[in-house]
Design a protein around this motif. Structure first.
Motif, mmCIF file in Angstrom:
data_model
loop_
_atom_site.group_PDB
_atom_site.id
_atom_site.type_symbol
_atom_site.label_atom_id
_atom_site.label_comp_id
_atom_site.label_asym_id
_atom_site.label_seq_id
_atom_site.Cartn_x
_atom_site.Cartn_y
_atom_site.Cartn_z
ATOM 1 N N THR A 150 56.865 34.049 6.556
ATOM 2 C CA THR A 150 58.192 34.660 6.540
ATOM 3 C C THR A 150 59.113 33.986 7.545
ATOM 4 O OG1 THR A 150 57.243 36.789 5.909
ATOM 5 C CG2 THR A 150 59.458 36.818 6.865
ATOM 6 N N LEU A 151 58.594 33.708 8.747
ATOM 7 C CA LEU A 151 59.388 33.064 9.781
ATOM 8 C C LEU A 151 59.812 31.665 9.353
ATOM 9 C CD1 LEU A 151 60.565 33.187 12.620
ATOM 10 C CD2 LEU A 151 58.359 32.388 13.497
ATOM 11 N N ALA A 152 58.913 30.948 8.709
ATOM 12 C CA ALA A 152 59.249 29.612 8.226
ATOM 13 C C ALA A 152 60.394 29.676 7.216
ATOM 14 C CB ALA A 152 58.023 28.961 7.602
ATOM 15 N N GLN A 153 60.332 30.648 6.321
ATOM 16 C CA GLN A 153 61.391 30.805 5.321
ATOM 17 C C GLN A 153 62.715 31.182 5.973
ATOM 18 O OE1 GLN A 153 59.509 33.752 2.834
ATOM 19 N NE2 GLN A 153 58.504 32.213 1.535
ATOM 20 N N GLN A 154 62.666 32.085 6.944
ATOM 21 C CA GLN A 154 63.886 32.551 7.606
ATOM 22 C C GLN A 154 64.579 31.445 8.389
ATOM 23 O OE1 GLN A 154 62.388 35.825 9.938
ATOM 24 N NE2 GLN A 154 62.697 37.332 8.305
ATOM 25 N N THR A 155 63.808 30.532 8.917
ATOM 26 C CA THR A 155 64.374 29.451 9.733
ATOM 27 C C THR A 155 64.589 28.159 8.945
ATOM 28 O OG1 THR A 155 62.122 28.889 10.480
ATOM 29 C CG2 THR A 155 63.429 30.327 11.908
ATOM 30 N N GLY A 156 64.319 28.209 7.660
ATOM 31 C CA GLY A 156 64.515 27.032 6.828
ATOM 32 C C GLY A 156 63.555 25.907 7.133
ATOM 33 N N ALA A 202 45.679 29.916 2.954
ATOM 34 C CA ALA A 202 46.720 30.705 2.284
ATOM 35 C C ALA A 202 48.095 30.069 2.480
ATOM 36 C CB ALA A 202 46.712 32.137 2.819
ATOM 37 N N LEU A 203 48.368 29.585 3.682
ATOM 38 C CA LEU A 203 49.647 28.943 3.949
ATOM 39 C C LEU A 203 49.762 27.606 3.231
ATOM 40 C CD1 LEU A 203 50.066 29.688 7.762
ATOM 41 C CD2 LEU A 203 51.594 30.448 5.940
ATOM 42 N N SER A 204 48.686 26.861 3.209
ATOM 43 C CA SER A 204 48.688 25.571 2.526
ATOM 44 C C SER A 204 48.975 25.742 1.038
ATOM 45 C CB SER A 204 47.343 24.871 2.734
ATOM 46 O OG SER A 204 47.327 23.612 2.110
ATOM 47 N N ALA A 205 48.471 26.842 0.480
ATOM 48 C CA ALA A 205 48.711 27.130 -0.937
ATOM 49 C C ALA A 205 50.183 27.402 -1.218
ATOM 50 C CB ALA A 205 47.865 28.323 -1.377
ATOM 51 N N GLN A 206 50.917 27.767 -0.172
ATOM 52 C CA GLN A 206 52.357 28.026 -0.297
ATOM 53 C C GLN A 206 53.174 26.776 0.068
ATOM 54 O OE1 GLN A 206 53.574 30.942 -1.500
ATOM 55 N NE2 GLN A 206 51.420 31.512 -1.780
ATOM 56 N N ASP A 207 52.501 25.622 0.123
ATOM 57 C CA ASP A 207 53.144 24.342 0.437
ATOM 58 C C ASP A 207 53.775 24.325 1.820
ATOM 59 O OD1 ASP A 207 52.458 23.104 -1.970
ATOM 60 O OD2 ASP A 207 54.186 23.994 -2.994
ATOM 61 N N ILE A 208 53.160 25.012 2.766
ATOM 62 C CA ILE A 208 53.611 24.971 4.153
ATOM 63 C C ILE A 208 52.741 23.970 4.911
ATOM 64 C CG2 ILE A 208 53.827 26.272 6.313
ATOM 65 C CD1 ILE A 208 54.551 28.702 4.690
ATOM 66 N N TYR A 209 53.387 23.061 5.569
ATOM 67 C CA TYR A 209 52.719 22.001 6.328
ATOM 68 C C TYR A 209 52.202 22.591 7.642
ATOM 69 C CZ TYR A 209 52.243 17.220 8.246
ATOM 70 O OH TYR A 209 51.777 16.050 8.784
ATOM 71 N N LEU A 210 50.941 22.308 7.967
ATOM 72 C CA LEU A 210 50.265 22.977 9.080
ATOM 73 C C LEU A 210 50.005 22.010 10.230
ATOM 74 C CD1 LEU A 210 47.673 24.829 6.819
ATOM 75 C CD2 LEU A 210 49.774 25.788 7.782
ATOM 76 N N VAL A 211 50.553 22.351 11.393
ATOM 77 C CA VAL A 211 50.445 21.490 12.568
ATOM 78 C C VAL A 211 49.722 22.238 13.690
ATOM 79 C CG1 VAL A 211 51.688 20.106 14.271
ATOM 80 C CG2 VAL A 211 52.628 20.381 11.951
ATOM 81 N N ALA A 212 48.715 21.616 14.272
ATOM 82 C CA ALA A 212 47.986 22.184 15.407
ATOM 83 C C ALA A 212 48.364 21.422 16.669
ATOM 84 C CB ALA A 212 46.482 22.087 15.184
ATOM 85 N N ARG A 213 48.777 22.165 17.708
ATOM 86 C CA ARG A 213 49.076 21.539 18.991
ATOM 87 C C ARG A 213 47.901 21.739 19.935
ATOM 88 N NH1 ARG A 213 53.440 24.178 20.523
ATOM 89 N NH2 ARG A 213 54.934 22.658 19.729
ATOM 90 N N VAL A 214 47.484 20.656 20.580
ATOM 91 C CA VAL A 214 46.317 20.676 21.460
ATOM 92 C C VAL A 214 46.694 20.148 22.837
ATOM 93 C CG1 VAL A 214 43.956 19.837 21.788
ATOM 94 C CG2 VAL A 214 44.823 20.235 19.463
ATOM 95 N N ASP A 215 46.620 20.995 23.858
ATOM 96 C CA ASP A 215 46.764 20.511 25.224
ATOM 97 C C ASP A 215 45.456 19.819 25.593
ATOM 98 O OD1 ASP A 215 48.696 20.500 27.394
ATOM 99 O OD2 ASP A 215 49.170 22.548 26.783
ATOM 100 N N CYS A 216 45.540 18.635 26.145
ATOM 101 C CA CYS A 216 44.329 17.843 26.412
ATOM 102 C C CYS A 216 43.899 17.889 27.876
ATOM 103 C CB CYS A 216 44.549 16.410 25.937
ATOM 104 S SG CYS A 216 44.729 16.261 24.130
#
Length: 271
Positions: free
Chosen positions: A31-37, A79-93
């Motif tokens: 929902t947040l992704a949709q709201q923020t374009g 579930a998000l990938s099925a909605q064509d949302i690109y998934l990014v993981a941030r990792v502090d090293c």
């Protein structure tokens, strides 16, 4: 020698919003992704405190007590990938309070006075020189690549570049020549992810880029060689134009490979 290039597809332009693991799990991230374009979401799966947001099998994580018991993250990602949302993981090293507190492999960065060093945010760092620490981070990246993320953004994947770095003690953990050590880590991650479809990227400070990565060891040339996208945070002293110039000179296509942080409607947006 340079590693074999990853089989991940080339990076394309994106617009991403930062979300929490809780938002991924309860469905509000979409929902947040949709709201923020936005067509992508960014979730911090390992922050500066060393806590992991997934049930890692890494032995060191279990020793440190940083493993999450959340079992449903992979399902939420699917579930998000099925909605064509690109998934990014941030990792502090290497900015990791759990590793620093345990002084894993005697890797803690120290001051010339023999005290534990802290950056401008009050955080401790461990050294990229340490092979045990590097292997731990590589293992975590491999796990994340198998969970369904499209991209891994490695933050603090270099030596410290903010705070009183001039008081750091020159030692095996903090050598004069730091770029070679940083490149070794990126080589190891790249080789471990070879054959996967995950993109490998870096988050860096704009002022560090403009100075050529002298302090951090993460040079624009290393970014061009090992990353598919560069995520940049700016401060008042550094402009996007300056960053674009430096990255372009290093051979990076900033129209596709550069994303910059901005604040919009109380949300952290990257584009």
């Amino acid at each position: 020698p340079s590693p074999t290039p990853s089989q991940a597809p080339e990076a394309e332009e994106i617009r991403a919003v930062d979300v929490t693991v809780s938002q991924l799990l309860d469905g509000s991230a979409q929902t947040l992704a949709q709201q923020t374009g936005c067509d992508a979401v960014v979730v911090q799966v390992k922050g500066e405190w060393g806590k992991l947001q997934w049930p890692s099998q890494a032995a060191l994580a279990r020793q440190l007590g940083t493993v999450s018991t959340t079992q449903s993250l992979t399902q939420a990602l699917s579930a998000l990938s099925a909605q064509d949302i690109y998934l990014v993981a941030r990792v502090d090293c290497f900015r990791d309070q759990a590793l620093a507190a345990a002084n894993v492999g005697s890797s803690l960065l120290m001051t010339r006075g023999g005290n534990r060093w802290y950056d401008s945010m009050g955080m401790s760092w461990v050294s990229p020189v340490n092979t045990q620490v590097r292997q731990y981070l590589v293992d975590l990246c491999v796990e994340l690549s198998e969970m369904g993320f499209d991209e891994l953004v490695l933050d603090s994947a270099y030596f410290p570049d903010q705070g009183e770095v001039h008081v750091l003690a020159q030692s095996t953990n903090y050598p004069d020549t730091r770029t070679t050590v940083v490149e070794q880590f990126w080589q190891e991650v790249t080789q471990a992810l070879e054959g996967s479809q995950v993109r490998l990227s870096a988050q860096v400070r704009g002022d560090s880029l403009v100075e050529g990565g002298v302090t951090s060891g993460m040079t624009p040339q290393l970014l061009a060689q090992y990353t598919q996208r560069v995520w940049v945070t700016l401060n008042k002293a550094t402009t996007q134009t300056q960053v674009t110039r430096v990255l372009t000179q290093a051979g990076i296509d900033t129209t596709r490979q550069l994303v910059v942080q901005e604040a919009a409607s109380g949300q952290t947006i990257w584009e």
